[in-house]
Design an enzyme around this catalytic site. Sequence first.
Site, PDB file in Angstrom:
ATOM      1  N   SER A 239       0.833  -1.193   0.000  1.00  0.00           N
ATOM      2  CA  SER A 239       0.000   0.000   0.000  1.00  0.00           C
ATOM      3  C   SER A 239       0.884   1.265   0.000  1.00  0.00           C
ATOM      4  O   SER A 239       1.784   1.394  -0.813  1.00  0.00           O
ATOM      5  CB  SER A 239      -0.964  -0.041   1.179  1.00  0.00           C
ATOM      6  OG  SER A 239      -2.048   0.818   0.976  1.00  0.00           O
TER       7      SER A 239
ATOM      8  N   ASP B 288      -5.020  -3.773  -3.043  1.00  0.00           N
ATOM      9  CA  ASP B 288      -4.142  -3.418  -1.919  1.00  0.00           C
ATOM     10  C   ASP B 288      -3.514  -4.641  -1.230  1.00  0.00           C
ATOM     11  O   ASP B 288      -4.212  -5.499  -0.682  1.00  0.00           O
ATOM     12  CB  ASP B 288      -4.974  -2.638  -0.904  1.00  0.00           C
ATOM     13  CG  ASP B 288      -4.129  -1.859   0.081  1.00  0.00           C
ATOM     14  OD1 ASP B 288      -3.127  -2.414   0.572  1.00  0.00           O
ATOM     15  OD2 ASP B 288      -4.473  -0.704   0.363  1.00  0.00           O
TER      16      ASP B 288
END
Length: 300
Positions: free
Chosen positions: A69, A186
């Site tokens: 991320s 993610d």
Amino acid sequence: MKKKFFHLTAKAVGEGFRRWYGAGKPGAGGRLKVGLALGGGGARGIAHIGVLKVLEAAGIPVDVVTGASMGGFIAAAYAAGKSPAELEALALRFANPLQLMRLMDPSPFTRGFLQGKRVREFLETLIGPHTTFADTRIPLALTAVDLPRGQLVVLRDGSLVDAVMATSALPGLWPPVERDDMELVDGGLLNNVPVDVARQLGADVVIAVRVAPAFPRPDRVLFNIPLLPQFGDHFYQSVLILSDALTNHQMAEMRPEVVLSPRLSDAVWLLGFDRAAESLAAGELAAIQALDKIKRVTGR
């Protein structure tokens, strides 16, 4: 078969012995390789830059870097050649809401709040539109999740921009990144602080940096994201709780030599870039407080 079993067992025992008793004691082959595993946490990930500043100033080398991320973005930019000073300047620039708004391109579709085209253009300007993992100055790996299969994917080749877009694609923020037959989102969903991946890249010593909120919490705090209804806050906090529990379990298994947890205000949330200076300072402080241990385990 018996010989092979003994070989694998001896290797595992040797690795355990080295990690528990040999950290900070380079062998004849040279110094220990240092890995940095940078966790996700939205704008809280700016603290990673503060950590990098302290490591650089102290002469602690970073030989391999991994991330998920926002941690994946910082890891990729650093591996692609951006210095901590350049990354700091970038973070402070985006503390201006007007600068951040320039990356916003609301999507007319239903796969994400943003189209993500402006974010991609920004990344192409920052690290180059054709930069690949093969072009980085140190080994790099990012985590992502194949959403339809619910499977962790470690990205180590191909387009760096695609990989950063994938590891940062928080479901609902912008659409998944398509690669082969996968839809990548993610990486923090399944491996938010990829310590194991740093070891796969050859790290002897791993410094893990956790920036996501920790639970349970002493106070009743919701993150109150502007323009988001309260059920959105509840959903976001639920994801954070699940991620924190999974990360705690993984940290207990992976046992990084150093874990840094910068003390960040609850006011710094997913898009809290306006508090960049505060996040940078928190990262610096966490690294400074752990510097003696870092020097010891890295043999500096």
